[in-house]
Design an enzyme around this catalytic site. Sequence first.
Site, PDB file in Angstrom:
ATOM      1  N   CYS A 275     112.098  36.170   5.022  1.00 43.75           N
ATOM      2  CA  CYS A 275     112.656  37.161   4.089  1.00 43.75           C
ATOM      3  C   CYS A 275     113.776  37.971   4.735  1.00 43.75           C
ATOM      4  O   CYS A 275     114.748  38.328   4.086  1.00 43.75           O
ATOM      5  CB  CYS A 275     111.556  38.093   3.617  1.00 43.75           C
ATOM      6  SG  CYS A 275     110.601  38.791   4.968  1.00 43.75           S
TER       7      CYS A 275
ATOM      8  N   LYS B 229      95.241  36.199  -2.781  1.00 47.96           N
ATOM      9  CA  LYS B 229      95.629  34.868  -3.255  1.00 47.96           C
ATOM     10  C   LYS B 229      96.791  34.359  -2.407  1.00 47.96           C
ATOM     11  O   LYS B 229      97.889  34.921  -2.451  1.00 47.96           O
ATOM     12  CB  LYS B 229      96.082  34.919  -4.719  1.00 47.96           C
ATOM     13  CG  LYS B 229      96.357  33.518  -5.260  1.00 47.96           C
ATOM     14  CD  LYS B 229      97.141  33.514  -6.553  1.00 47.96           C
ATOM     15  CE  LYS B 229      98.596  33.191  -6.357  1.00 47.96           C
ATOM     16  NZ  LYS B 229      98.905  31.895  -5.767  1.00 47.96           N
TER      17      LYS B 229
ATOM     18  N   GLU C 225     107.038  43.745  -1.386  1.00 45.01           N
ATOM     19  CA  GLU C 225     107.860  43.295  -0.250  1.00 45.01           C
ATOM     20  C   GLU C 225     108.608  42.072  -0.748  1.00 45.01           C
ATOM     21  O   GLU C 225     108.017  41.015  -0.928  1.00 45.01           O
ATOM     22  CB  GLU C 225     106.958  42.914   0.939  1.00 45.01           C
ATOM     23  CG  GLU C 225     106.063  44.026   1.433  1.00 45.01           C
ATOM     24  CD  GLU C 225     106.816  45.057   2.252  1.00 45.01           C
ATOM     25  OE1 GLU C 225     107.994  44.824   2.592  1.00 45.01           O
ATOM     26  OE2 GLU C 225     106.239  46.107   2.545  1.00 45.01           O
TER      27      GLU C 225
ATOM     28  N   GLU D   1     119.806  35.025  -2.105  1.00 46.33           N
ATOM     29  CA  GLU D   1     118.912  34.558  -1.049  1.00 46.33           C
ATOM     30  C   GLU D   1     118.728  33.052  -1.190  1.00 46.33           C
ATOM     31  O   GLU D   1     118.356  32.566  -2.259  1.00 46.33           O
ATOM     32  CB  GLU D   1     117.558  35.258  -1.194  1.00 46.33           C
ATOM     33  CG  GLU D   1     116.585  34.900  -0.111  1.00 46.33           C
ATOM     34  CD  GLU D   1     115.221  35.579  -0.289  1.00 46.33           C
ATOM     35  OE1 GLU D   1     114.748  35.648  -1.431  1.00 46.33           O
ATOM     36  OE2 GLU D   1     114.660  36.031   0.718  1.00 46.33           O
TER      37      GLU D   1
HETATM   38  P1  NAP Z   1     107.150  33.740  -5.062  1.00 45.71           P
HETATM   39  O1  NAP Z   1     107.494  32.548  -5.849  1.00 45.71           O
HETATM   40  O2  NAP Z   1     107.537  35.059  -5.563  1.00 45.71           O
HETATM   41  O3  NAP Z   1     105.572  33.652  -4.841  1.00 45.71           O
HETATM   42  C1  NAP Z   1     104.891  34.571  -4.048  1.00 45.71           C
HETATM   43  C2  NAP Z   1     103.431  34.586  -4.450  1.00 45.71           C
HETATM   44  O4  NAP Z   1     103.336  35.069  -5.777  1.00 45.71           O
HETATM   45  C3  NAP Z   1     102.741  33.250  -4.453  1.00 45.71           C
HETATM   46  O5  NAP Z   1     101.402  33.422  -4.072  1.00 45.71           O
HETATM   47  C4  NAP Z   1     102.834  32.828  -5.903  1.00 45.71           C
HETATM   48  O6  NAP Z   1     101.835  31.924  -6.291  1.00 45.71           O
HETATM   49  C5  NAP Z   1     102.625  34.141  -6.583  1.00 45.71           C
HETATM   50  N1  NAP Z   1     103.189  34.224  -7.929  1.00 45.71           N
HETATM   51  C6  NAP Z   1     104.252  33.565  -8.438  1.00 45.71           C
HETATM   52  N2  NAP Z   1     104.476  33.965  -9.712  1.00 45.71           N
HETATM   53  C7  NAP Z   1     103.540  34.892  -9.991  1.00 45.71           C
HETATM   54  C8  NAP Z   1     103.237  35.685 -11.137  1.00 45.71           C
HETATM   55  N3  NAP Z   1     103.962  35.601 -12.244  1.00 45.71           N
HETATM   56  N4  NAP Z   1     102.208  36.536 -11.074  1.00 45.71           N
HETATM   57  C9  NAP Z   1     101.474  36.663  -9.949  1.00 45.71           C
HETATM   58  N5  NAP Z   1     101.699  35.935  -8.838  1.00 45.71           N
HETATM   59  C10 NAP Z   1     102.720  35.070  -8.864  1.00 45.71           C
HETATM   60  O7  NAP Z   1     107.727  33.690  -3.600  1.00 45.71           O
HETATM   61  P2  NAP Z   1     107.660  32.505  -2.557  1.00 45.71           P
HETATM   62  O8  NAP Z   1     108.630  31.462  -2.987  1.00 45.71           O
HETATM   63  O9  NAP Z   1     106.255  32.110  -2.313  1.00 45.71           O
HETATM   64  O10 NAP Z   1     108.169  33.240  -1.236  1.00 45.71           O
HETATM   65  C11 NAP Z   1     109.485  33.418  -0.933  1.00 45.71           C
HETATM   66  C12 NAP Z   1     109.931  34.828  -1.240  1.00 45.71           C
HETATM   67  O11 NAP Z   1     109.120  35.778  -0.542  1.00 45.71           O
HETATM   68  C13 NAP Z   1     111.349  35.082  -0.766  1.00 45.71           C
HETATM   69  O12 NAP Z   1     112.076  35.755  -1.737  1.00 45.71           O
HETATM   70  C14 NAP Z   1     111.134  35.969   0.464  1.00 45.71           C
HETATM   71  O13 NAP Z   1     112.244  36.757   0.778  1.00 45.71           O
HETATM   72  C15 NAP Z   1     109.944  36.750   0.083  1.00 45.71           C
HETATM   73  N6  NAP Z   1     109.275  37.330   1.252  1.00 45.71           N
HETATM   74  C16 NAP Z   1     109.353  38.663   1.475  1.00 45.71           C
HETATM   75  C17 NAP Z   1     108.755  39.224   2.590  1.00 45.71           C
HETATM   76  C18 NAP Z   1     108.832  40.704   2.850  1.00 45.71           C
HETATM   77  O14 NAP Z   1     108.077  41.204   3.674  1.00 45.71           O
HETATM   78  N7  NAP Z   1     109.713  41.434   2.200  1.00 45.71           N
HETATM   79  C19 NAP Z   1     108.059  38.412   3.489  1.00 45.71           C
HETATM   80  C20 NAP Z   1     108.002  37.045   3.235  1.00 45.71           C
HETATM   81  C21 NAP Z   1     108.608  36.509   2.109  1.00 45.71           C
HETATM   82  P3  NAP Z   1     102.132  30.344  -6.294  1.00 45.71           P
HETATM   83  O15 NAP Z   1     102.545  29.988  -4.919  1.00 45.71           O
HETATM   84  O16 NAP Z   1     100.833  29.772  -6.697  1.00 45.71           O
HETATM   85  O17 NAP Z   1     103.226  30.126  -7.300  1.00 45.71           O
END
Ligand code: NAP
Length: 815
Positions: free
Chosen positions: A300, A192, A266, A397
């Site tokens: 990230c 997804k 991650e 962050e």
């Molecule tokens: P996010 O809000 O956590 O969302 C990530 C993914 O999870 C999206 O596909 C989102 O869907 C889905 N999601 C949200 N709530 C969920 C739930 N309750 N159950 C299942 N899935 C759910 O993060 P983001 O804002 O997209 O990305 C930014 C974050 O990613 C930052 O904190 C960044 O540091 C982290 N990141 C980490 C890495 C790594 O390798 N460590 C790499 C890249 C990014 P929707 O978009 O439909 O809400």
Amino acid sequence: MSVLEIFETMDYGPAPESPAAANAWLEDHQRKFGLFINNQWVMPEKADMYPSFNPATGEQLAETTQAGQAEVDAAVAAARTAFKHWSTTPGSVRARYMYALARNIQKHHRLLAVLESLDNGKPIRESRDIDVPLLARHFYYYAGWAQLMESELHEYQPVGVVGQIIPWNFPLLMLAWKIAPAIAMGNTVVLKPASYTRLSALLFAEVVAEAGLPPGVVNIITGSSKAGTMLVKHPDVDKIAFTGSTEVGRILRRQTAGTGKKLSLELGGKSPFVVFEDADLDGAVEGVVDAIWFNQGQVCCAGSRLLVQENVADQFIAKLKTRMGHMRVGDPLDKSIDMGAIVDQTQWDTVDKWVKTGVQEGGMLFQPEIRLPEQGLFYPPTLITHLNPAAATVQEEIFGPVLVSLTFRSPEEAVALANNTRYGLAASVWSDNINLALDVASKIKAGSVWVNCTNQFDAASGFGGYRESGFGREGGREGLFEYLRPAWKARPRPDFTLPEPGDQKPSWGTAVPARPLIPAGNGAKSDGQPTVDRTPKMYIGGRQARPDGHYTRAVVDPKGHLVGQVGDGNRKDIRNAVEAAHAAHTAKPGWAMRHGYNRSQILYFIAENLDARREEFARRISSMTGRTQKSAREEVDLAVTRLFSYAAWADKYGGTVQETTLHGITVAVNEPIGVIGIACPEDDPLLGFVSLMAPAIARGNTVVMIPSEKYPLSATDFYQVLDTSDVPPGVVNIVTGDRDHLVLTLIQHEDVDAVWYFGPPEGCYHVEYESAVNMKRTWVNYGEPRDWASQAQGEGHDFLHEATQVKNIWVPTGE
Ligand code: NAP
């Protein structure tokens, strides 16, 4: 702008990339997309639609489907059906499919890059030169591991159907990190993408079908976080691989707790960028630009916390501000810009709110006077200085183009500041003194450390976090283990009804009063003269300790006869033990800093001393369990052999040199995790204890052991062996008592880095659930038995893997 004006200003002229091919592809689909299941587009009859926008212009690009439960079920069913065939397809055949896929990615390189920039707002220079080449690289690299699986990984099997959830900042790259290792190892996937950036994953789906991958191996479903939840909770999903925020990672940890699903997370970061006085300051300034303004800071591992040595700080900040004044923010499809658009208005607002918070917290704001496009979600490169290390802007962050800066005086202070965060994803260290740089790199707690460089990624090197940045690695050989389970072990299916959300707080872990005494006439027998009383104690910080609560627990044999009494430990005992373990870990030089040779000598010494007391230990096992002396003796012998195994492993699991694309050296170091709390299995009182303690301490961890609750006396005898084997105080601590009560304190303790629990399914659920508080690593058995006497089940790579975390250090070489 005319050519003459460009000549006069010496400014870059625009170098626009055409969106025509991407628009044609969108038009081919009437700008409306269904879900990709079984290599086909599925358009549900009554699905809600969700618009995708170009953040640079606000223009709507397309509509995509919001998957519901029926669609999630269909995708998982497709993956399950495909798994039967794909998991038994020879690795060499899977390799050919993956090779074809990698070639197809290269054929559609430009289309993928342009669509990615349109949908996400990232500069085309980055999507074209970094994201898409790395996408192809991952499929080539893991095609290689598919080819080698049978010969190199024959002790493992695929996990099954994998649910994968990715964020919006690197839609294609995150997809590659997830899908490539999964399908290489014979798993099938349902992925997804994030809601803001769904389109490139849908284009990728067509590339998959074109490459001829069998239907159902890769399924892409679009949908909101609700669809994400459906995927996470689906009973037929065997593993969840998630990249996203720590906040959502915590939710997923709780939702998968106790289910037997594998989980890799991650998560977020607040990575330090450390500049020493002897660094090439101009080079380091360019490094900062790449660290924090790459992808508008929506990275990230962005180097978002600048730490500069005090005596060069003014000079460095002045250079940085000058450089910021030359940054170009604009149309993502213009090849000459440095920064594109922020992905969405909500994210733009969040970034802006953080900047205002930084100013309220006393920070000095700098934003260069550069031109921003009049329309679209653009944000200037931003620097905030003069903040307090505890300020929220320094700790949290921001996930945007915002850099905060602090100063330090000494290397020790630099390390302390670098580690002053709940995260541990990455770090960058700049110094021309290689000794200093590598020393600091080894002391920073992070999964990737870049020396005199930043934001280096390659498929051959694992990426992932320490602490609240998550667990598991993506990339490299180490990344394969997220998609494998031991060949002898089927997916656990715990026999336990999970509590419903909102259920009353469970009573699990509340102390159950111990049975201290056995009714008269049922006590230990003595022939003639009474034996000298021996009171087993706890073992904390290298000393025998009475229980804080001054209660004891009776230990009885299978006939109910008293065989001894042990201390009934409580929260205070656990806290004391953790303090001792933490001190032994962080002391200078702590247990982790000792050479593997030294640790191996100590493990051999423990084995030697245990062997010398073989008969006594066998008698003890026999008296507690009622087993024959022969069977008990075999257990002692196996425990000695196991100590020999881990004495061997103490200096043979240090890491490897990774064959990345960097011109230089990338070293993967298997670092200890820190303090590990270990709840031992009930049976095999000595072998279970030794099989878990030995790998943990062999690899430099310190431990708090909770021995078998039923048969604790082998462990309390064992501290006398430890005492005579040169084990430094605090490396092994032993607390007897009510296992679940003691484990609850361990799992909630901030200074415990991992908990291993070999107990009933209910306990496994609670351990995993509670670990979400600070994203501790856990290793549980879901109540399933393990044959501790067997070499395949009782020792080996699984144990070493759980006892370590991989740090990759990147050191470029040359001028
Ligand atoms: P996010 O809000 O956590 O969302 C990530 C993914 O999870 C999206 O596909 C989102 O869907 C889905 N999601 C949200 N709530 C969920 C739930 N309750 N159950 C299942 N899935 C759910 O993060 P983001 O804002 O997209 O990305 C930014 C974050 O990613 C930052 O904190 C960044 O540091 C982290 N990141 C980490 C890495 C790594 O390798 N460590 C790499 C890249 C990014 P929707 O978009 O439909 O809400």
